[in-house]
Design an enzyme around this catalytic site. Structure first.
Site, PDB file in Angstrom:
ATOM      1  N   LYS A   1      31.692 -18.155  26.475  1.00 39.30           N
ATOM      2  CA  LYS A   1      31.758 -19.497  25.868  1.00 39.30           C
ATOM      3  C   LYS A   1      31.625 -20.585  26.937  1.00 39.30           C
ATOM      4  O   LYS A   1      30.844 -21.528  26.789  1.00 39.30           O
ATOM      5  CB  LYS A   1      33.080 -19.648  25.119  1.00 39.30           C
ATOM      6  CG  LYS A   1      33.281 -18.640  23.995  1.00 39.30           C
ATOM      7  CD  LYS A   1      34.543 -18.909  23.218  1.00 39.30           C
ATOM      8  CE  LYS A   1      35.784 -18.735  24.075  1.00 39.30           C
ATOM      9  NZ  LYS A   1      35.937 -17.338  24.548  1.00 39.30           N
ATOM     10  N   THR A   2      32.379 -20.467  28.009  1.00 39.85           N
ATOM     11  CA  THR A   2      32.332 -21.487  29.066  1.00 39.85           C
ATOM     12  C   THR A   2      30.988 -21.490  29.774  1.00 39.85           C
ATOM     13  O   THR A   2      30.423 -22.553  30.063  1.00 39.85           O
ATOM     14  CB  THR A   2      33.463 -21.244  30.074  1.00 39.85           C
ATOM     15  OG1 THR A   2      34.716 -21.222  29.382  1.00 39.85           O
ATOM     16  CG2 THR A   2      33.496 -22.335  31.127  1.00 39.85           C
TER      17      THR A   2
ATOM     18  N   LYS B   1      35.576  -7.645  13.135  1.00 43.19           N
ATOM     19  CA  LYS B   1      36.140  -6.387  12.652  1.00 43.19           C
ATOM     20  C   LYS B   1      35.077  -5.303  12.567  1.00 43.19           C
ATOM     21  O   LYS B   1      35.341  -4.134  12.882  1.00 43.19           O
ATOM     22  CB  LYS B   1      36.782  -6.609  11.284  1.00 43.19           C
ATOM     23  CG  LYS B   1      38.002  -7.529  11.316  1.00 43.19           C
ATOM     24  CD  LYS B   1      38.550  -7.766   9.922  1.00 43.19           C
ATOM     25  CE  LYS B   1      39.768  -8.691   9.957  1.00 43.19           C
ATOM     26  NZ  LYS B   1      40.302  -8.967   8.607  1.00 43.19           N
TER      27      LYS B   1
ATOM     28  N   SER C   1      45.136  -9.205   5.726  1.00 43.15           N
ATOM     29  CA  SER C   1      43.936  -8.386   5.601  1.00 43.15           C
ATOM     30  C   SER C   1      44.224  -6.893   5.671  1.00 43.15           C
ATOM     31  O   SER C   1      43.325  -6.090   5.427  1.00 43.15           O
ATOM     32  CB  SER C   1      42.924  -8.771   6.683  1.00 43.15           C
ATOM     33  OG  SER C   1      43.467  -8.552   7.971  1.00 43.15           O
TER      34      SER C   1
ATOM     35  N   GLY D   1      35.406 -17.456  19.854  1.00 41.50           N
ATOM     36  CA  GLY D   1      35.207 -16.038  20.116  1.00 41.50           C
ATOM     37  C   GLY D   1      36.257 -15.507  21.060  1.00 41.50           C
ATOM     38  O   GLY D   1      37.018 -16.258  21.672  1.00 41.50           O
TER      39      GLY D   1
END
Length: 835
Positions: free
Chosen positions: A383-384, A746, A703, A377
């Site tokens: 996250k940590t 997105k 994309s 992410g």
């Protein structure tokens, strides 16, 4: 010797004077080329010759006048020297004897007469022949030459005493001789210098030059010899000190043993630690072996220090110990883990569910046999901190290891003990810090591993993160199997692009999307603001914020996927509040409530303006969606068509893949020219310029293909693009829309920038169910499979009539424009948007 060839025909004679003797020498003499040797006058020297040319020259000289010319070769490796391979100054020598040796070589004895110059060297019947020039006249020395010679003799005596390779007779003869020429050449012959230096001395034009050159050479040699002697004395002294210390240490050891005092033997403590340590059998065997080797070794030996450090690592590493934190009973419980995760993190429902699944298996089996978790992410989404919360929930030690910028494989596997300063890798260092065999180990920033000539650390992690291999992890320093199967490994990354394929195959990917505005607001109230108030020394109950303060900070002062910048802004706000209260103690009256109008004075001018996202339909301008390492982003794609010669210009720091997408979009427009109402040769009479703003930021990926194609066709047909529509998808030459990655990120970016309709590839429609409910309620998704569907949804054809009425070329949004139609994902009716 063989019969000699025909004698040489001399035309003139050269007179060489040596003291009172005078020699009449033919001006053409056979040449003996010397390798790594320079002959000098007045010097008698034996030579071994074996080359055929040298044998022929010696044979001619012996059978005729017994004079030969000695010249040094420029390159000693040349076996058959020619004229260009020898110097142009040599020594005329008298051949005194020739002896044939049993091994086939010939020994000759020569006496140097005088130095001469050579005008020409040629080959004659298998031997080199030189034409001599009259030698230089010998000039009597003056007083300056005498002084220089005295200094030279003093230095030579010192040189002979340091080298110890020059006979005493040479020194005595040099100091007792009155002939400076003879003395100088004698000294030059006994100097241990290279051939070019000797040749320069021989070529000295005058006696003064010869004496000066000898003085310089002797000065340099004396300096080098003095340095060598100093180094030799220092080495000898060091060896003597080491021997003396070893002898005293041995005496002290014997004395302590005789007195029954073992305090002098510090190895007894190591032996006791090895005996009492809880070690596996193979590890104990290795430790005993190293301890026996250490006992037989001198304490002053460098190898003893290496072995002692090795034993310390074995004794301090956890091998079978499972240490846990001080927590309540029943910590290995899914409900307890859920409570801890909910208390530490807001939202992230899908992520928490995946973690709870792993914890449930861990509670039943006791170890993880499946793939390791990889939290992917943008920065600042937690996250940590999730890894730290998992460790707290399981009651285990937590070890964080940052892998960003690691290039050396030895950082993971360690260095071998043969290297100076070697030590185990980061994995075993983390286990030593944890002191437990079952910690939670977080491998942070795994996508930023480097790779160079020192190895690939990503490949070294394959053994660490594979449950089938990490039971016998082998560190280069330890050289013992270490069990990592009980470690709860968690890895983090911003994107999957930097993770090697083999390593990604061993990971279970868990994506963390960016936070929505409602989630950021809850996180700020529940976590960030209380923490910053505590750091600023302010009671949370005493801080009164107007209801619009936090939403305004989120909308106007931050624009990110995570909450890191939001926390920085809240930290600035709490510091301003603390300053107000500090000034109040000096007589000022602080305000108890922070209003939204106070933010400009406290945080400065807002860097973002949400009104900039509210735009009108424009010709040649479309909105694309991109997925970057910092989350989802919105890309404005602009296309201008002007008269020209068919040149396609791409700007905005575009990568190769995005440039190829632009080319594919142009080819699609040319193939559909009739259906789009374009001239077939429009590409020959128009220049097309495609630009993506924020040009300093590199952009790449496929994309943006349909967004580029939409903006291009809009500019060519003069039909505006709906400003409320964002799109993502890869385009093919035939107009097919291919799937993309990062749809969740997105979609969050589209909602953050107030896009109400998003066009996505049909093959990505199955991922829409995994989107947050706020995203599905705030955006209408339109799955498409072809470019025709994209144009039907994105182009505002009813607004094209009003476009031609504007002089500035921009498309005004028509009041009777119909909303996008097509295949829309059935979602609940969206509430009024607050974005």
């Amino acid at each position: 010797m063989r019969s000699p060839p025909s004698p040489l025909c001399a035309t003139h004679s050269v007179i060489i004077k040596r003291g009172s003797d005078t020699f009449e020498i033919p001006d053409r003499l056979p040449v003996l080329p010397l390798r790594d040797v320079v002959a000098f006058p007045y010097v008698v020297m034996p030579l071994l010759i074996g080359r055929q040319a040298s044998l022929n020259a010696a044979q001619v000289a012996w059978e005729s006048h017994r004079f030969v010319l000695l010249i040094a070769q420029r390159d000693a490796s040349t076996l058959e020297p020619k004229s260009r391979d020898v110097y142009r100054v040599g020594v005329v020598a008298h051949l005194q004897s020739v002896t044939q040796l049993p091994n086939g070589s010939t020994r000759i004895l020569l006496e140097g007469l005088g130095a001469v110059s050579v005008s020409r060297v040629a080959s004659h019947k298998g031997a080199l022949v030189a034409t001599l020039v009259e030698p230089r006249e010998i000039v009597a020395p003056d007083a300056a030459d005498e002084a220089t010679a005295r200094q030279m003799l003093q230095r030579f005596e010192e040189y002979a005493s340091l080298t110890r390779r020059i006979p005493v007779e040479v020194v005595q003869f040099a100091t007792g001789s009155d002939d400076l020429y003879r003395t100088s050449f004698l000294l030059a012959a006994h100097l241990n210098v290279r051939t070019p230096v000797r040749q320069r001395l021989l070529e000295s034009p005058t006696l003064k030059d010869l004496l000066t050159g000898l003085n310089k050479v002797l000065a340099g040699e004396l300096e080098m010899l003095a340095l060598e002697k100093s180094i030799d004395d220092e080495v000898r002294g060091s060896i003597h000190r080491n021997q003396r210390e070893f002898y005293l240490q041995e005496q002290l050891r014997v004395i302590n043993r005789e007195l029954g005092n073992d305090d002098g033997d510090d190895l007894s403590e190591v032996a006791t630690a090895v005996e009492t340590a809880d070690l596996p059998e193979d590890v104990r065997t290795r430790a005993d072996k190293e301890l026996r080797k250490l006992r037989r070794m001198s304490p002053m030996s460098p190898e003893a220090t290496v072995i002692r450090n090795y034993l310390d690592w074995i004794l301090t590493l956890p091998w079978v110990t499972e240490k846990t934190l001080e927590v309540a009973p029943g910590t290995m419980d899914v409900a307890h883990t859920r409570d801890v995760l909910n208390a530490d993190h807001h939202g992230l429902r899908d992520v928490k569910e995946r973690i709870l699944d792993h914890v449930a298996v861990l509670a039943n089996v006791g170890k993880m046999d499946g793939p390791m978790l990889c939290l992917v992410g943008p920065p600042g989404v937690g996250k940590t901190s999730l890894g730290r919360s998992i460790a707290r929930a399981l009651g285990r030690k937590f070890v964080r290891m940052s892998l960003g910028g690691v290039h050396d494989e030895a950082e993971i596997r360690g260095h071998r003990r043969t290297y100076i300063g070697s030590m185990p890798g980061r994995i075993l260092q983390g286990m030593r810090r944890a002191g437990s065999v079952n910690p939670v180990m977080l491998l942070d920033e795994i996508d930023k591993l480097g790779r160079d000539h020192r190895g690939d650390p990503g490949s070294a992690l394959l053994e660490v993160l594979d449950p089938e291999q990490n039971k016998t992890f082998n560190d280069h320093y330890l050289e013992l199997d270490y069990d990592l199967s009980q470690v709860f490994f968690i890895t983090t990354a911003n994107t999957l692009g930097g993770i090697p394929d083999a390593l990604r195959d061993r990971l279970e990917i868990v994506r963390l999307p960016g936070y929505l505005e409602t989630e950021k607001l809850a996180i700020a109230r529940e976590f960030l603001l209380p923490r910053q108030c505590e750091r600023a020394g302010i009671a949370m109950d005493s801080v009164k914020l107007d209801p619009d303060v936090l939403p305004k900070i989120i909308r106007y002062y931050t624009r990110e996927a995570g909450v890191r910048d939001l926390e920085r802004q809240l930290a600035r706000l709490t510091r301003k509040i603390a300053r107000r209260r500090a000034e109040a103690a000096e007589g000022a009256e602080p305000s108890d409530t922070i209003l939204s109008t106070d933010l400009t004075a406290m945080l400065g001018v807002a860097p973002f303006d949400p009104d900039e996202d509210v735009r009108q339909d424009q010709v040649g301008v479309s909105t694309g969606l991109a997925y970057t390492s910092v989350g989802g982003e919105v890309l404005d794609i602009e296309v201008s068509v002007v008269p020209g010669r068919g040149r396609l210009q791409l700007t905005g720091a575009l990568g190769d893949v995005m440039k190829e997408s632009a080319g594919a979009a142009l080819t699609y427009a040319r193939s559909r020219a009739d259906q789009l109402g374009l001239q077939r040769d429009f590409h020959k009479t128009r220049d097309i310029h495609i630009h993506i703003p924020d040009g300093a930021t590199p952009k790449d990926g496929p994309s943006a293909g349909i967004a580029i194609a939409t903006a291009l066709i809009s500019a060519l047909t003069n039909v505006p693009v709906r400003a409320s529509v964002a799109m993502t998808g890869e385009i093919t030459l035939r107009g097919r829309v291919l799937p993309i990655g990062g749809l969740k990120e997105k979609a969050v970016a589209a909602l953050r920038t107030a896009r109400t309709d998003v066009i996505v590839p049909e093959r990505n429609a199955r991922e829409l169910d995994e989107l947050p409910i706020e995203v599905k309620n705030g955006i209408r998704f339109h799955p498409v499979s072809s470019m025709d569907q994209v144009l039907e949804l994105a182009l505002n054809r009813t607004g094209a009539r009003s476009t031609s009425k504007r002089r500035d070329g921009r498309a005004a949004r028509s009041a009777d424009a119909t909303p996008p139609t097509g295949k829309v994902l059935p979602v609940p009716t969206p509430p009024p948007s607050t974005h």
